[in-house]
Motif scaffolding. Structure first.
Motif, PDB file in Angstrom:
ATOM      1  N   LEU A  11     -21.798  23.733  48.081  1.00  0.00           N
ATOM      2  CA  LEU A  11     -20.411  23.323  48.297  1.00  0.00           C
ATOM      3  C   LEU A  11     -20.212  21.838  48.007  1.00  0.00           C
ATOM      4  O   LEU A  11     -19.231  21.444  47.357  1.00  0.00           O
ATOM      5  CB  LEU A  11     -19.992  23.632  49.734  1.00  0.00           C
ATOM      6  N   ASP A  12     -21.127  21.004  48.493  1.00  0.00           N
ATOM      7  CA  ASP A  12     -21.010  19.564  48.257  1.00  0.00           C
ATOM      8  C   ASP A  12     -20.988  19.241  46.767  1.00  0.00           C
ATOM      9  O   ASP A  12     -20.268  18.341  46.319  1.00  0.00           O
ATOM     10  CB  ASP A  12     -22.178  18.819  48.912  1.00  0.00           C
ATOM     11  N   ASN A  13     -21.766  19.997  45.988  1.00  0.00           N
ATOM     12  CA  ASN A  13     -21.919  19.687  44.571  1.00  0.00           C
ATOM     13  C   ASN A  13     -20.924  20.414  43.677  1.00  0.00           C
ATOM     14  O   ASN A  13     -20.419  19.829  42.704  1.00  0.00           O
ATOM     15  CB  ASN A  13     -23.345  20.038  44.117  1.00  0.00           C
ATOM     16  N   LEU A  14     -20.622  21.653  43.984  1.00  0.00           N
ATOM     17  CA  LEU A  14     -19.876  22.477  43.033  1.00  0.00           C
ATOM     18  C   LEU A  14     -18.383  22.583  43.324  1.00  0.00           C
ATOM     19  O   LEU A  14     -17.634  23.049  42.468  1.00  0.00           O
ATOM     20  CB  LEU A  14     -20.495  23.872  42.966  1.00  0.00           C
ATOM     21  N   THR A  15     -17.928  22.150  44.484  1.00  0.00           N
ATOM     22  CA  THR A  15     -16.472  22.096  44.703  1.00  0.00           C
ATOM     23  C   THR A  15     -15.853  20.958  43.901  1.00  0.00           C
ATOM     24  O   THR A  15     -14.637  20.945  43.690  1.00  0.00           O
ATOM     25  CB  THR A  15     -16.126  21.909  46.190  1.00  0.00           C
ATOM     26  N   ILE A  16     -16.686  20.009  43.460  1.00  0.00           N
ATOM     27  CA  ILE A  16     -16.183  18.870  42.672  1.00  0.00           C
ATOM     28  C   ILE A  16     -16.804  18.855  41.279  1.00  0.00           C
ATOM     29  O   ILE A  16     -16.832  17.823  40.614  1.00  0.00           O
ATOM     30  CB  ILE A  16     -16.445  17.535  43.390  1.00  0.00           C
ATOM     31  N   SER A  17     -17.296  19.993  40.829  1.00  0.00           N
ATOM     32  CA  SER A  17     -17.933  20.079  39.518  1.00  0.00           C
ATOM     33  C   SER A  17     -16.943  19.740  38.408  1.00  0.00           C
ATOM     34  O   SER A  17     -15.777  20.132  38.449  1.00  0.00           O
ATOM     35  CB  SER A  17     -18.493  21.485  39.296  1.00  0.00           C
ATOM     36  N   ASP A  18     -17.423  19.008  37.394  1.00  0.00           N
ATOM     37  CA  ASP A  18     -16.603  18.702  36.226  1.00  0.00           C
ATOM     38  C   ASP A  18     -16.435  19.917  35.322  1.00  0.00           C
ATOM     39  O   ASP A  18     -15.558  19.934  34.453  1.00  0.00           O
ATOM     40  CB  ASP A  18     -17.232  17.561  35.421  1.00  0.00           C
ATOM     41  N   ASN A  19     -17.287  20.911  35.522  1.00  0.00           N
ATOM     42  CA  ASN A  19     -17.228  22.111  34.707  1.00  0.00           C
ATOM     43  C   ASN A  19     -16.402  23.173  35.424  1.00  0.00           C
ATOM     44  O   ASN A  19     -16.826  23.710  36.444  1.00  0.00           O
ATOM     45  CB  ASN A  19     -18.651  22.634  34.460  1.00  0.00           C
ATOM     46  N   PRO A  20     -15.217  23.498  34.917  1.00  0.00           N
ATOM     47  CA  PRO A  20     -14.371  24.475  35.612  1.00  0.00           C
ATOM     48  C   PRO A  20     -15.010  25.852  35.707  1.00  0.00           C
ATOM     49  O   PRO A  20     -14.636  26.645  36.580  1.00  0.00           O
ATOM     50  CB  PRO A  20     -13.092  24.515  34.769  1.00  0.00           C
TER      51      PRO A  20
END
Length: 363
Positions: A141-150
């Motif tokens: 969650l910490d990493n992938l809720t703000i992922s640059d890759n949609p």
């Protein structure tokens, strides 16, 4: 896409050895990219969002998205629920073996990601056997809720990890909760646990307008072993409440207490999903999205069919039934691994979560 070799269902020692050698050979052959589809370090097909059958291993590396990458952290909460206060699982069921310990309280762990905005109806993931693997989901969650890759971005779902009621297998409170073929666990989570989370004072202080969604397509469940079977059972019996289901090393075997009233309708317990009554095959297709996994050396993998307790056979049949029925499904077979091993979670869980939450805004 890598397809799992369809070896004989009867994993007697000779056939199992042949199957294992063939699987390893297939995996090595697939290591050469074809049409752009190769194998990453964990052995996963390079399409992390695809349906179908996948082979991973036998070497495993943790996905960087399941580690602390220094991104903003969410908030964690913990509280207890007294079993005697429950209307559904009080810890005094007549089927319980008095020699098996029952907890007086169960712990509830809640993680609200930094990306959650107070007042919005939060998607949620219920995790069984808390706090098992909770750390990996938090990192995701910490990493992938703000992922640059949609294509690799997770919604800001709230994690609600629920401790089981105690002990294991026949006659246990955990077995009652997880291995019973009914809507009882789904009702317990929906009617008792989720309201307790929403009304928790510490959480309310941090998020005064906190609320959980009622949309079943925004509600996921995850578990391993009997907790995995429980995830499928929650969605199967109550798709109006939970529709995204993650099962690792699922106990789709005859583990239901023979004293349970449900034995009358489902005499082989969760084995009935894929064999016996063949519930998946013979029931109308339900609005569910389902991830399943089994390990090469999972529990009782050499057992014959008439034991109703071969985990590998059960999960392969479950995946085949889901495929034949046209479900959105993903099945992972992990080489060189055993029941619920952490290394498999470390290598696959990020991709699993990404796949599970596909199209969450479009349902």
């Amino acid at each position: 896409m890598i397809s799992i070799l369809r070896c004989t269902d009867r994993f007697v020692s000779h056939a199992h050895a042949i199957c294992t050698v063939a699987l390893v050979a297939m995996l090595l052959a697939a290591a050469t990219p074809t049409n752009g589809q190769g194998i990453n370090d964990s052995g996963m097909n390079n399409d992390p969002t695809g349906n179908g059958d996948f082979v991973v291993g036998p070497q495993y590396n943790i996905d960087p998205d399941l580690t602390d990458r220094g991104n903003p952290k969410g908030k964690s909460f913990e509280f207890k629920m007294k079993l005697a206060d429950s209307q559904i699982f009080r810890g005094d069921d007549a089927t319980l073996n008095p020699r098996k310990k029952v907890r007086t309280h169960r712990r509830i762990f809640v993680y609200v990601p930094a990306a959650y905005r107070d007042g919005t109806p939060a998607p949620l993931l219920v995790m069984h056997d808390a706090p098992n693997r909770l750390d990996l989901v938090q990192h995701a969650l910490d990493n992938l809720t703000i992922s640059d890759n949609p294509q690799r971005r997770l919604p800001a779902f709230v994690v609600i990890a629920v401790e089981n009621g105690g002990d294991d297998s026949y006659g246990s409170q955990r077995g009652l909760e997880y291995d019973t073929m009914s809507d009882r666990l789904a009702r317990f989570i929906n009617d008792e646990v989720l309201p307790a989370v929403s009304s928790n004072l510490a959480l309310r202080k941090a998020y005064p307008n906190f609320r959980l969604t009622n949309d079943p397509w925004q509600r996921a469940v995850m578990g391993c072993s009997s907790g995995g079977a429980a995830a499928l059972t929650m969605g199967w019996f109550r798709p109006d409440l939970f529709r995204r289901l993650i099962t690792y090393s699922g106990t789709f075997v005859d583990q239901q207490n023979p004293k349970a009233a449900e034995e009358q309708d489902y005499p082989l317990g969760a084995w009935e999903y894929h064999s016996g009554l063949k519930l998946i095959e013979n029931s109308e297709k339900k609005p569910l999205r389902i991830f399943t996994h089994v390990a090469e050396h999972d529990l009782r993998h050499n057992d014959s069919e008439d034991t109703y307790h071969n985990w590998v056979m059960a999960n392969r049949r479950t995946a085949a039934a889901l495929k034949a029925k046209g479900y959105d499904y993903r099945f992972v077979f992990s080489l060189g691994s055993k029941h619920c091993q952490r290394k498999v979670f470390e290598a696959t869980l990020a991709d699993t979560l990404v796949w599970m939450w596909q199209d969450n805004d479009d349902e």
